[in-house]
Write an enzyme that holds these catalytic residues in place. Structure first.
Site, PDB file in Angstrom:
ATOM      1  CG  ASN A 210      40.429  28.627  41.045  1.00 20.80           C
ATOM      2  OD1 ASN A 210      39.579  27.921  41.582  1.00 20.80           O
ATOM      3  ND2 ASN A 210      40.222  29.225  39.881  1.00 20.80           N
ATOM      4  CG  ASP A 279      40.724  36.910  36.594  1.00 23.76           C
ATOM      5  OD1 ASP A 279      39.546  36.890  36.184  1.00 23.76           O
ATOM      6  OD2 ASP A 279      41.030  37.208  37.763  1.00 23.76           O
ATOM      7  CE  LYS A 289      55.963  15.505  31.590  1.00 20.78           C
ATOM      8  NZ  LYS A 289      56.218  14.233  32.251  1.00 20.78           N
ATOM      9  N   PRO A 324      37.980  35.440  28.499  1.00 21.09           N
ATOM     10  CG  PRO A 324      36.426  34.036  27.481  1.00 21.09           C
ATOM     11  CD  PRO A 324      37.888  34.163  27.788  1.00 21.09           C
ATOM     12  CG  ASP A 325      34.417  39.345  33.219  1.00 23.80           C
ATOM     13  OD1 ASP A 325      33.396  38.692  33.551  1.00 23.80           O
ATOM     14  OD2 ASP A 325      35.043  40.068  34.000  1.00 23.80           O
ATOM     15  CB  ILE A 326      31.780  34.033  31.850  1.00 21.66           C
ATOM     16  CG1 ILE A 326      32.935  33.211  31.248  1.00 21.66           C
ATOM     17  CG2 ILE A 326      30.435  33.369  31.557  1.00 21.66           C
ATOM     18  CD1 ILE A 326      33.170  31.873  31.939  1.00 21.66           C
ATOM     19  CG  PHE A 342      29.511  34.171  44.468  1.00 29.55           C
ATOM     20  CD1 PHE A 342      28.279  33.997  43.848  1.00 29.55           C
ATOM     21  CD2 PHE A 342      29.681  33.681  45.758  1.00 29.55           C
ATOM     22  CE1 PHE A 342      27.240  33.349  44.502  1.00 29.55           C
ATOM     23  CE2 PHE A 342      28.659  33.026  46.420  1.00 29.55           C
ATOM     24  CZ  PHE A 342      27.439  32.859  45.798  1.00 29.55           C
ATOM     25  CE  LYS A 356      36.087  41.077  41.493  1.00 31.54           C
ATOM     26  NZ  LYS A 356      36.754  40.375  42.525  1.00 31.54           N
ATOM     27  CE  LYS A 360      34.023  40.878  37.162  1.00 32.02           C
ATOM     28  NZ  LYS A 360      34.524  39.612  36.646  1.00 32.02           N
TER      29      LYS A 360
HETATM   30  O1  PMT Z   1      33.796  26.350  45.080  1.00 33.63           O
HETATM   31  P1  PMT Z   1      33.959  26.536  46.576  1.00 33.63           P
HETATM   32  O2  PMT Z   1      35.171  25.799  47.106  1.00 33.63           O
HETATM   33  O3  PMT Z   1      32.717  26.215  47.339  1.00 33.63           O
HETATM   34  O4  PMT Z   1      34.297  28.078  46.835  1.00 33.63           O
HETATM   35  C1  PMT Z   1      33.310  29.021  46.535  1.00 33.63           C
HETATM   36  C2  PMT Z   1      33.927  30.289  45.932  1.00 33.63           C
HETATM   37  C3  PMT Z   1      34.848  30.947  46.944  1.00 33.63           C
HETATM   38  C4  PMT Z   1      34.732  29.943  44.668  1.00 33.63           C
HETATM   39  C5  PMT Z   1      32.711  31.184  45.541  1.00 33.63           C
HETATM   40  O5  PMT Z   1      31.970  31.476  46.699  1.00 33.63           O
HETATM   41  C6  PMT Z   1      33.179  32.489  44.906  1.00 33.63           C
HETATM   42  O6  PMT Z   1      33.473  33.473  45.561  1.00 33.63           O
HETATM   43  N1  PMT Z   1      33.251  32.504  43.532  1.00 33.63           N
HETATM   44  C7  PMT Z   1      33.786  33.615  42.730  1.00 33.63           C
HETATM   45  C8  PMT Z   1      35.257  33.523  42.774  1.00 33.63           C
HETATM   46  C9  PMT Z   1      35.960  34.525  41.910  1.00 33.63           C
HETATM   47  O7  PMT Z   1      36.774  34.109  41.162  1.00 33.63           O
HETATM   48  O8  PMT Z   1      35.603  35.734  41.995  1.00 33.63           O
HETATM   49  P2  PMT Z   1      36.218  36.896  41.017  1.00 33.63           P
HETATM   50  O9  PMT Z   1      36.310  38.052  41.923  1.00 33.63           O
HETATM   51  O10 PMT Z   1      37.441  36.493  40.348  1.00 33.63           O
HETATM   52  O11 PMT Z   1      35.116  37.061  39.923  1.00 33.63           O
HETATM   53  C10 PMT Z   1      33.975  37.891  40.114  1.00 33.63           C
HETATM   54  C11 PMT Z   1      32.806  37.340  39.355  1.00 33.63           C
HETATM   55  O12 PMT Z   1      33.108  37.321  37.959  1.00 33.63           O
HETATM   56  C12 PMT Z   1      32.418  35.928  39.722  1.00 33.63           C
HETATM   57  O13 PMT Z   1      31.021  35.847  39.688  1.00 33.63           O
HETATM   58  C13 PMT Z   1      33.048  35.077  38.616  1.00 33.63           C
HETATM   59  O14 PMT Z   1      32.315  33.875  38.388  1.00 33.63           O
HETATM   60  C14 PMT Z   1      32.940  36.024  37.433  1.00 33.63           C
HETATM   61  N2  PMT Z   1      33.998  35.859  36.416  1.00 33.63           N
HETATM   62  C15 PMT Z   1      35.304  36.119  36.721  1.00 33.63           C
HETATM   63  C16 PMT Z   1      36.256  36.027  35.731  1.00 33.63           C
HETATM   64  C17 PMT Z   1      35.866  35.652  34.421  1.00 33.63           C
HETATM   65  N3  PMT Z   1      36.757  35.537  33.459  1.00 33.63           N
HETATM   66  N4  PMT Z   1      34.583  35.388  34.166  1.00 33.63           N
HETATM   67  C18 PMT Z   1      33.641  35.481  35.125  1.00 33.63           C
HETATM   68  O15 PMT Z   1      32.455  35.218  34.874  1.00 33.63           O
END
Ligand code: PMT
Length: 422
Positions: A210, A279, A289, A324-326, A342, A356, A360
């Site tokens: 991404n 995800d 390849k 895995p959802d960390i 975030f 969230k 979470k």
């Molecule tokens: O890196 P930049 O270019 O500065 O951009 C910053 C950002 C937009 C990436 C950042 O501000 C941000 O929003 N990060 C979270 C992005 C995200 O993927 O959000 P999410 O809605 O998918 O996930 C929610 C939360 O779960 C996040 O804290 C994420 O780190 C966590 N997560 C998600 C999936 C997963 N498998 N494991 C996780 O820990």
């Protein structure tokens, strides 16, 4: 104490008898290490001269929006951007009313309107003016908009009346000013931050990922270090230099990020998940390849064709499986750290972010709107809303570093409240 070392403070002085105390305030802010520029309203100059403030600050004092001389030294937008904090002390009832309305009819209100940094006000006025319903309503709105209030104090006033409305004592204003900045707020804490994207291999040369640049996560790591924390930064692949005084652990995939987090999370007080973790990942990355010539053709059954004879494009189907959802795993730990996520969303920002927070089991979630390219992935600025179980605070759009200071301060406050500290 040099708690304001390297900080730029724009000291706004408005009209009121307490304006004479702003000279002392300026000196004490300098003692704490700040560089201070002064902006005075016309009313303020009736109580204290610009020459006094200029001599003390060693810098030109700005008075008028349309003053070509001071504009040529530093234009008003530049001045607003220069500041790490706008501190208005004393702040008169008239100034607070103008600030609440978003007026831009003098230099000081215009600067506040153009500012991306925090704004703090130290009100000073007659006790009846302070308790007047109009002033109180103005202050309520200003507080809700994130303006910090230092005071006022109660006691004997210059007019001879007694009540609330006195300018807070200068040392208290300086102390509250230092608290705007995160220095020392996380002293003794260990903070783990994930940042950047993850890459999920399709084959040895291709991956799913991404647009995360890592800028927000790295800025938070810097702010946490400045706040006195020991910082572990678990980073996906980015093109940024490692922040100073941070332990950087580089990973590529979500699985690697999960393993790196879990290996050291037990030692952490705070976990901040800024990474845009993929995800899903391909179920079984190809060991070599993937050659498109070997893919089945939808149109021609039989021998493999070359590019010239193909009439329909080939298709490649990838099977994906959830990563895995960390952060959810961290939040489920028996001795979980204070856990901050975030939420990057393109629609229904606050609704999805609150989901969230609950799903979470986070302590805080920072919502950011990534549909706006000026404040989302890879941008230098961010516009965020800090959401907890009982409050929602929207921060003004500012650099990712400035936003990080505010987020770190919010985390420190929420953590202290959770631990039952004053
Ligand atoms: O890196 P930049 O270019 O500065 O951009 C910053 C950002 C937009 C990436 C950042 O501000 C941000 O929003 N990060 C979270 C992005 C995200 O993927 O959000 P999410 O809605 O998918 O996930 C929610 C939360 O779960 C996040 O804290 C994420 O780190 C966590 N997560 C998600 C999936 C997963 N498998 N494991 C996780 O820990």
């Amino acid at each position: 104490m040099r708690d304001l070392q390297n900080k730029h403070i724009l000291l706004g002085v408005t009209g009121g008898i307490a304006a004479y105390k702003s000279a002392e305030l300026l000196r004490r802010l300098q003692d704490a290490g700040a560089t201070v520029r002064v902006v005075m309203t016309r009313g303020a100059t009736e109580f204290i001269t610009p020459l006094t403030m200029q001599a003390l600050s060693g810098l030109p004092v700005s008075l008028d929006l349309l003053d070509t001389e001071t504009e040529s030294v530093m234009g008003h937008i530049e001045l607003a951007r220069w500041a790490d904090l706008i501190l208005v002390a004393p702040a008169s009832a008239h100034f607070l009313a103008g600030l609440r309305l978003g007026r831009a009819d003098d230099l000081l209100t215009t600067l506040c309107l153009a500012a991306t940094c925090p704004i703090a006000v130290a009100p000073a006025m007659n006790q009846a003016m302070w308790s007047n319903v109009a002033t109180q309503e103005n202050c309520r709105i200003l507080r809700a908009n994130g303006i910090a209030f230092f005071g006022p104090d109660a006691g004997l006033q210059a007019c001879g009346e007694v009540g609330q409305g006195r300018l807070l004592d200068v040392p208290d204003i300086v102390r509250l000013t230092t608290e705007v900045f995160p220095s020392g707020l996380l002293a003794g804490r260990t903070v783990m931050i994930t940042a950047g994207p993850t890459r999920e291999a399709i084959d040895p040369v291709r991956y799913i990922s991404n647009h995360s640049s890592g800028k927000q996560g790295y800025a938070l790591a810097e702010a946490a270090v400045e706040a006195g924390a020991k910082v572990l930064l678990i980073s996906g692949p980015v093109a940024l230099a490692a922040p100073q005084r941070v332990t950087l652990i580089n990973v590529v995939s979500a699985d690697e990020m999960y393993a790196a987090v879990m290996a050291q999370i037990a030692a952490c007080d705070i976990f901040i998940g800024v990474a845009a973790v993929a995800d899903f990942k391909p179920v079984a990355p190809a060991p070599h390849k993937i050659k498109k010539q070997l893919l089945p053709s939808p149109a021609a059954a039989g021998p493999a064709r070359d590019a010239q004879t193909v009439s329909e494009p080939r298709t490649l189907t990838l099977s994906l499986v959830e990563n895995p959802d960390i952060i959810a795993s961290v939040a489920r730990l028996p001795n979980r750290p204070f856990t901050v996520g975030f939420a990057a969303e393109t629609e229904n920002l606050l609704t999805y972010a609150r989901q969230k927070l609950e799903n979470k089991r986070l302590d805080l979630v920072i919502a950011n709107n990534v549909a706006d390219s000026s404040i989302g992935f890879n941008s230098d600025n961010n516009g965020t809303t800090i959401i907890s179980a009982d409050a929602t605070v929207t921060l003004p759009v500012a650099s990712k570093r400035q936003v990080s200071n505010r987020i770190i301060a919010a985390i420190a406050n929420h953590l202290a409240a959770k631990e039952g500290q004053p």
